[in-house]
Design an enzyme around this catalytic site. Structure first.
Site, PDB file in Angstrom:
ATOM      1  N   GLY A  23       0.805  -1.228   0.000  1.00 56.73           N
ATOM      2  CA  GLY A  23       0.000   0.000   0.000  1.00 56.73           C
ATOM      3  C   GLY A  23       0.829   1.266   0.000  1.00 56.73           C
ATOM      4  N   THR A  24       2.106   1.159   0.341  1.00 58.61           N
ATOM      5  CA  THR A  24       2.941   2.365   0.486  1.00 58.61           C
ATOM      6  C   THR A  24       4.323   2.146  -0.142  1.00 58.61           C
ATOM      7  OG1 THR A  24       3.920   1.601   2.578  1.00 58.61           O
ATOM      8  CG2 THR A  24       1.887   2.906   2.755  1.00 58.61           C
ATOM      9  N   TYR A 154      22.849  -3.805   4.111  1.00 52.91           N
ATOM     10  CA  TYR A 154      23.509  -4.143   5.381  1.00 52.91           C
ATOM     11  C   TYR A 154      23.228  -5.583   5.813  1.00 52.91           C
ATOM     12  CZ  TYR A 154      19.180  -2.267   7.589  1.00 52.91           C
ATOM     13  OH  TYR A 154      17.887  -1.994   7.936  1.00 52.91           O
TER      14      TYR A 154
HETATM   15  C1  HXC Z   1      12.977   1.282  20.385  1.00 53.49           C
HETATM   16  C2  HXC Z   1      10.861   0.574  19.729  1.00 53.49           C
HETATM   17  C3  HXC Z   1      10.747   1.700  18.845  1.00 53.49           C
HETATM   18  C4  HXC Z   1      11.850   2.623  18.790  1.00 53.49           C
HETATM   19  C5  HXC Z   1       8.930   0.524  18.693  1.00 53.49           C
HETATM   20  N1  HXC Z   1       9.711  -0.115  19.601  1.00 53.49           N
HETATM   21  N2  HXC Z   1       9.547   1.611  18.226  1.00 53.49           N
HETATM   22  N3  HXC Z   1      11.957   0.375  20.472  1.00 53.49           N
HETATM   23  N4  HXC Z   1      12.927   2.374  19.566  1.00 53.49           N
HETATM   24  N5  HXC Z   1      11.818   3.671  17.976  1.00 53.49           N
HETATM   25  C6  HXC Z   1       9.395  -1.347  20.330  1.00 53.49           C
HETATM   26  C7  HXC Z   1       8.124  -1.225  21.158  1.00 53.49           C
HETATM   27  O1  HXC Z   1       8.389  -0.634  22.441  1.00 53.49           O
HETATM   28  C8  HXC Z   1       7.717  -2.692  21.292  1.00 53.49           C
HETATM   29  O2  HXC Z   1       8.517  -3.383  22.227  1.00 53.49           O
HETATM   30  C9  HXC Z   1       8.084  -3.262  19.899  1.00 53.49           C
HETATM   31  O3  HXC Z   1       9.085  -2.385  19.379  1.00 53.49           O
HETATM   32  C10 HXC Z   1       6.904  -3.312  18.947  1.00 53.49           C
HETATM   33  O4  HXC Z   1       6.360  -2.013  18.820  1.00 53.49           O
HETATM   34  P1  HXC Z   1       4.789  -1.700  18.722  1.00 53.49           P
HETATM   35  O5  HXC Z   1       4.597  -0.253  18.894  1.00 53.49           O
HETATM   36  O6  HXC Z   1       4.048  -2.652  19.614  1.00 53.49           O
HETATM   37  O7  HXC Z   1       4.346  -1.933  17.219  1.00 53.49           O
HETATM   38  P2  HXC Z   1       4.385  -3.139  16.202  1.00 53.49           P
HETATM   39  O8  HXC Z   1       3.220  -2.974  15.323  1.00 53.49           O
HETATM   40  O9  HXC Z   1       4.560  -4.477  16.816  1.00 53.49           O
HETATM   41  O10 HXC Z   1       5.729  -2.836  15.368  1.00 53.49           O
HETATM   42  C11 HXC Z   1       5.742  -1.770  14.488  1.00 53.49           C
HETATM   43  C12 HXC Z   1       7.094  -1.156  14.216  1.00 53.49           C
HETATM   44  C13 HXC Z   1       6.800   0.184  13.492  1.00 53.49           C
HETATM   45  C14 HXC Z   1       7.975  -2.070  13.405  1.00 53.49           C
HETATM   46  C15 HXC Z   1       7.801  -0.858  15.533  1.00 53.49           C
HETATM   47  O11 HXC Z   1       8.019   0.873  13.243  1.00 53.49           O
HETATM   48  C16 HXC Z   1       6.074  -0.017  12.184  1.00 53.49           C
HETATM   49  O12 HXC Z   1       4.843  -0.105  12.178  1.00 53.49           O
HETATM   50  N6  HXC Z   1       6.790  -0.123  11.048  1.00 53.49           N
HETATM   51  C17 HXC Z   1       6.229  -0.414   9.722  1.00 53.49           C
HETATM   52  C18 HXC Z   1       6.862   0.319   8.598  1.00 53.49           C
HETATM   53  C19 HXC Z   1       8.357   0.443   8.615  1.00 53.49           C
HETATM   54  O13 HXC Z   1       9.028   0.223   9.635  1.00 53.49           O
HETATM   55  N7  HXC Z   1       8.880   0.853   7.462  1.00 53.49           N
HETATM   56  C20 HXC Z   1      10.297   1.113   7.304  1.00 53.49           C
HETATM   57  C21 HXC Z   1      10.983   0.024   6.601  1.00 53.49           C
HETATM   58  S1  HXC Z   1      12.467   0.677   6.098  1.00 53.49           S
HETATM   59  P3  HXC Z   1       7.946  -3.787  23.710  1.00 53.49           P
HETATM   60  O14 HXC Z   1       9.047  -4.550  24.353  1.00 53.49           O
HETATM   61  O15 HXC Z   1       7.638  -2.489  24.354  1.00 53.49           O
HETATM   62  O16 HXC Z   1       6.736  -4.632  23.436  1.00 53.49           O
HETATM   63  C22 HXC Z   1      13.646  -0.443   5.937  1.00 53.49           C
HETATM   64  C23 HXC Z   1      14.828   0.143   5.160  1.00 53.49           C
HETATM   65  C24 HXC Z   1      16.141  -0.391   5.444  1.00 53.49           C
HETATM   66  O17 HXC Z   1      13.553  -1.528   6.360  1.00 53.49           O
HETATM   67  C25 HXC Z   1      17.309   0.286   4.716  1.00 53.49           C
HETATM   68  C26 HXC Z   1      17.268   1.767   4.509  1.00 53.49           C
HETATM   69  C27 HXC Z   1      18.414   2.360   3.738  1.00 53.49           C
HETATM   70  P1  NAP Z   2       7.225   1.403   3.947  1.00 54.60           P
HETATM   71  O1  NAP Z   2       6.499   2.286   3.011  1.00 54.60           O
HETATM   72  O2  NAP Z   2       7.121   1.677   5.404  1.00 54.60           O
HETATM   73  O3  NAP Z   2       6.792  -0.084   3.641  1.00 54.60           O
HETATM   74  C1  NAP Z   2       6.639  -1.082   4.595  1.00 54.60           C
HETATM   75  C2  NAP Z   2       5.273  -1.700   4.423  1.00 54.60           C
HETATM   76  O4  NAP Z   2       5.179  -2.873   5.232  1.00 54.60           O
HETATM   77  C3  NAP Z   2       4.127  -0.787   4.814  1.00 54.60           C
HETATM   78  O5  NAP Z   2       3.222  -0.720   3.742  1.00 54.60           O
HETATM   79  C4  NAP Z   2       3.484  -1.465   6.013  1.00 54.60           C
HETATM   80  O6  NAP Z   2       2.070  -1.268   5.988  1.00 54.60           O
HETATM   81  C5  NAP Z   2       3.883  -2.916   5.787  1.00 54.60           C
HETATM   82  N1  NAP Z   2       3.945  -3.662   7.048  1.00 54.60           N
HETATM   83  C6  NAP Z   2       4.706  -3.367   8.136  1.00 54.60           C
HETATM   84  N2  NAP Z   2       4.469  -4.254   9.105  1.00 54.60           N
HETATM   85  C7  NAP Z   2       3.572  -5.142   8.613  1.00 54.60           C
HETATM   86  C8  NAP Z   2       2.940  -6.299   9.148  1.00 54.60           C
HETATM   87  N3  NAP Z   2       3.196  -6.716  10.380  1.00 54.60           N
HETATM   88  N4  NAP Z   2       2.065  -6.977   8.349  1.00 54.60           N
HETATM   89  C9  NAP Z   2       1.790  -6.544   7.091  1.00 54.60           C
HETATM   90  N5  NAP Z   2       2.362  -5.465   6.541  1.00 54.60           N
HETATM   91  C10 NAP Z   2       3.237  -4.782   7.298  1.00 54.60           C
HETATM   92  O7  NAP Z   2       8.792   1.412   3.630  1.00 54.60           O
HETATM   93  P2  NAP Z   2       9.616   1.173   2.263  1.00 54.60           P
HETATM   94  O8  NAP Z   2      10.789   2.056   2.343  1.00 54.60           O
HETATM   95  O9  NAP Z   2       8.719   1.235   1.093  1.00 54.60           O
HETATM   96  O10 NAP Z   2      10.131  -0.325   2.465  1.00 54.60           O
HETATM   97  C11 NAP Z   2       9.736  -1.366   1.583  1.00 54.60           C
HETATM   98  C12 NAP Z   2      10.783  -2.467   1.602  1.00 54.60           C
HETATM   99  O11 NAP Z   2      12.013  -1.976   1.092  1.00 54.60           O
HETATM  100  C13 NAP Z   2      11.100  -3.004   2.993  1.00 54.60           C
HETATM  101  O12 NAP Z   2      11.335  -4.399   2.917  1.00 54.60           O
HETATM  102  C14 NAP Z   2      12.383  -2.292   3.351  1.00 54.60           C
HETATM  103  O13 NAP Z   2      13.138  -2.987   4.314  1.00 54.60           O
HETATM  104  C15 NAP Z   2      13.051  -2.280   1.992  1.00 54.60           C
HETATM  105  N6  NAP Z   2      14.118  -1.292   1.848  1.00 54.60           N
HETATM  106  C16 NAP Z   2      13.812   0.035   1.734  1.00 54.60           C
HETATM  107  C17 NAP Z   2      14.821   0.950   1.541  1.00 54.60           C
HETATM  108  C18 NAP Z   2      14.548   2.408   1.366  1.00 54.60           C
HETATM  109  O14 NAP Z   2      15.496   3.175   1.223  1.00 54.60           O
HETATM  110  N7  NAP Z   2      13.302   2.843   1.345  1.00 54.60           N
HETATM  111  C19 NAP Z   2      16.152   0.503   1.497  1.00 54.60           C
HETATM  112  C20 NAP Z   2      16.423  -0.849   1.628  1.00 54.60           C
HETATM  113  C21 NAP Z   2      15.384  -1.738   1.787  1.00 54.60           C
HETATM  114  P3  NAP Z   2       1.157  -1.248   7.309  1.00 54.60           P
HETATM  115  O15 NAP Z   2       1.785  -0.300   8.265  1.00 54.60           O
HETATM  116  O16 NAP Z   2      -0.187  -0.827   6.799  1.00 54.60           O
HETATM  117  O17 NAP Z   2       1.127  -2.657   7.829  1.00 54.60           O
END
Ligand code: HXC
Ligand code: NAP
Length: 291
Positions: A23-24, A154
Site C-alpha cells: 500500500g505504500t 547491510y
Molecule cells: C525502540 C521501539 C521503537 C523505537 C517501537 N519499539 N519503536 N523500540 N525504539 N523507535 C518497540 C516497542 O516498544 C515494542 O517493544 C516493539 O518495538 C513493537 O512495537 P509496537 O509499537 O508494539 O508496534 P508493532 O506494530 O509491533 O511494530 C511496528 C514497528 C513500526 C515495526 C515498531 O516501526 C512499524 O509499524 N513499522 C512499519 C513500517 C516500517 O518500519 N517501514 C520502514 C521500513 S524501512 P515492547 O518490548 O515495548 O513490546 C527499511 C529500510 C532499510 O527496512 C534500509 C534503509 C536504507
Molecule cells: P514502507 O512504506 O514503510 O513499507 C513497509 C510496508 O510494510 C508498509 O506498507 C506497512 O504497511 C507494511 N507492514 C509493516 N508491518 C507489517 C505487518 N506486520 N504486516 C503486514 N504489513 C506490514 O517502507 P519502504 O521504504 O517502502 O520499504 C519497503 C521495503 O524496502 C522493505 O522491505 C524495506 O526494508 C526495503 N528497503 C527500503 C529501503 C529504502 O530506502 N526505502 C532501502 C532498503 C530496503 P502497514 O503499516 O499498513 O502494515
C-alpha cells in the site's frame, strides 16, 4: 532516462502478483509499474484504509486489476486468508513480493526483547510464512511461481543501530538462496533485491528523523551522488519477476549507486586527494621501488 519503464507492454498479462506491504513506498511503486505492464495485483498490509486507497489508484490505471486484503504478516491465519482469498478471486497467484518490513534506528542497548521480536517477526518470519504457505500451494498445483524478497545492503555487512533489521534481512537473504536451491526442481524461482537508499515516508520517518539532515548528508556516502529513483527499483523488480529472468534464481541484486562497496572499500577515501597531488605521490612511491 531512469524514470522510464523498461519492459514491453503486456509483460505481465495473465500474471497475478501478491505484494506484502504493497500500500505504500517501494511496494506501491513496484505494484503500480506491474499494473501498467498488465498484472493483476493483491496488496496486503495491516491498514485496510491505506491498501484500499492504493487499490483504488491502481484500478483507475487498469480496471479490476487490484484487490486489497488486510492482514498482519506475523499472523498465520491472516497469511492463509490473504493467499486463499486472493487465489479464489484471480484463480491463481504467480508471483510473491515479500516487501513488508518494520525498522527503526536505536542504540542496541535500548532495545527490549519485544522490539527485537517485532522486527524479526515481520521481516524474517512474515516473509517465510508467505513463502511457505504459497509455496506449498504452488507445489501442489504445479504452478511455476516466482518469489522476490526485498532485503538491504547491510544484510551483507551488518550495521549498528539497526541490529534487528540487519539480523532479519540477513536471514531473508539466506532464505532467498536456500529456497532457490531447493525449489528449482518445482520450477519455483526466488531472487532478492538489496536496495540502497530510496526515499519513502515509512523508512525516512524511522531512519532519518527531522534534524538529521543538518548533521548527515546521506547522498555524500553514495559514489553516484544521488538516491535511487523508484522507477529504477520497479524496473529491476519487474525484470526479476518476469519470464525475462527465467534462468536466474538464488540471486541477490544490489541497487545502491555503489554505496556499500564504496564504504566497505579500505581505500575509497583516496577520492579526497586532489588530482594534482597524484604525480607527487606516484613519484614518491616509485622512488621506493629503486633497488
Ligand atoms: C525502540 C521501539 C521503537 C523505537 C517501537 N519499539 N519503536 N523500540 N525504539 N523507535 C518497540 C516497542 O516498544 C515494542 O517493544 C516493539 O518495538 C513493537 O512495537 P509496537 O509499537 O508494539 O508496534 P508493532 O506494530 O509491533 O511494530 C511496528 C514497528 C513500526 C515495526 C515498531 O516501526 C512499524 O509499524 N513499522 C512499519 C513500517 C516500517 O518500519 N517501514 C520502514 C521500513 S524501512 P515492547 O518490548 O515495548 O513490546 C527499511 C529500510 C532499510 O527496512 C534500509 C534503509 C536504507
Ligand atoms: P514502507 O512504506 O514503510 O513499507 C513497509 C510496508 O510494510 C508498509 O506498507 C506497512 O504497511 C507494511 N507492514 C509493516 N508491518 C507489517 C505487518 N506486520 N504486516 C503486514 N504489513 C506490514 O517502507 P519502504 O521504504 O517502502 O520499504 C519497503 C521495503 O524496502 C522493505 O522491505 C524495506 O526494508 C526495503 N528497503 C527500503 C529501503 C529504502 O530506502 N526505502 C532501502 C532498503 C530496503 P502497514 O503499516 O499498513 O502494515
Amino acid at each position: 532516462m531512469y524514470n522510464k519503464g523498461m519492459l514491453p507492454e503486456g509483460t505481465f498479462n495473465n500474471k497475478v502478483v501478491l505484494i506484502t506491504g504493497g500500500g505504500t513506498g517501494l511496494g506501491k511503486s513496484i505494484g503500480e509499474y506491474l499494473v501498467k505492464l498488465g498484472a493483476k495485483i493483491i496488496i496486503t498490509s495491516r491498514r485496510q484504509n491505506v491498501i484500499d486507497e492504493t487499490a483504488e489508484e491502481f484500478n483507475k490505471i487498469s480496471k479490476n486489476s487490484t484487490i486489497a486484503i488486510a492482514g498482519d504478516v506475523r499472523n498465520h491465519e491472516d497469511v492463509k486468508n490473504v493467499i486463499e482469498t486472493g487465489f479464489k478471486h484471480f484463480k491463481s497467484i504467480d508471483c510473491l513480493i515479500n516487501n513488508a518490513a518494520g525498522n527503526f534506528i536505536s542504540p542496541t542497548e535500548r532495545l527490549t526483547p519485544g522490539a527485537f521480536d517485532a522486527i524479526i517477526d515481520i521481516v524474517l518470519k512474515g516473509s517465510t510464512y508467505y513463502t511457505l504457505l504459497l509455496g506449498k500451494k504452488w507445489i501442489k498445483n504445479k504452478i511455476p511461481g516466482t518469489i522476490l524478497n526485498i532485503t538491504t545492503t547491510y544484510a551483507f555487512t551488518g550495521s549498528g543501530y539497526v541490529i534487528p533489521s540487519a539480523c532479519a534481512k540477513g536471514g531473508l537473504s539466506s532464505m532467498t538462496r536456500s529456497i532457490a536451491a531447493e525449489w528449482a526442481k518445482y520450477k519455483i524461482r526466488c531472487n532478492a533485491i538489496a536496495p540502497g537508499p530510496f526515499p519513502t515516508k515509512g523508512a525516512w520517518d524511522r531512519l532519518v528523523p527531522p534534524g538529521f539532515s543538518k548533521f548527515i548528508n546521506m547522498t555524500k556516502r553514495i559514489p553516484l551522488k544521488r538516491m535511487g529513483e523508484h522507477q529504477e527499483l520497479s524496473n529491476l523488480a519487474a525484470y526479476l519477476l518476469s519470464d525475462y529472468s527465467s534462468y536466474m534464481t538464488g540471486e541477490i541484486v544490489t541497487l545502491d549507486g555503489g554505496e556499500w562497496t564504496y564504504n566497505a572499500g579500505q581505500f575509497s577515501f583516496l577520492d579526497k586527494i586532489p588530482k594534482a597531488m597524484w604525480s607527487l605521490i606516484e613519484k614518491t612511491i616509485r622512488k621506493k621501488n629503486k633497488k
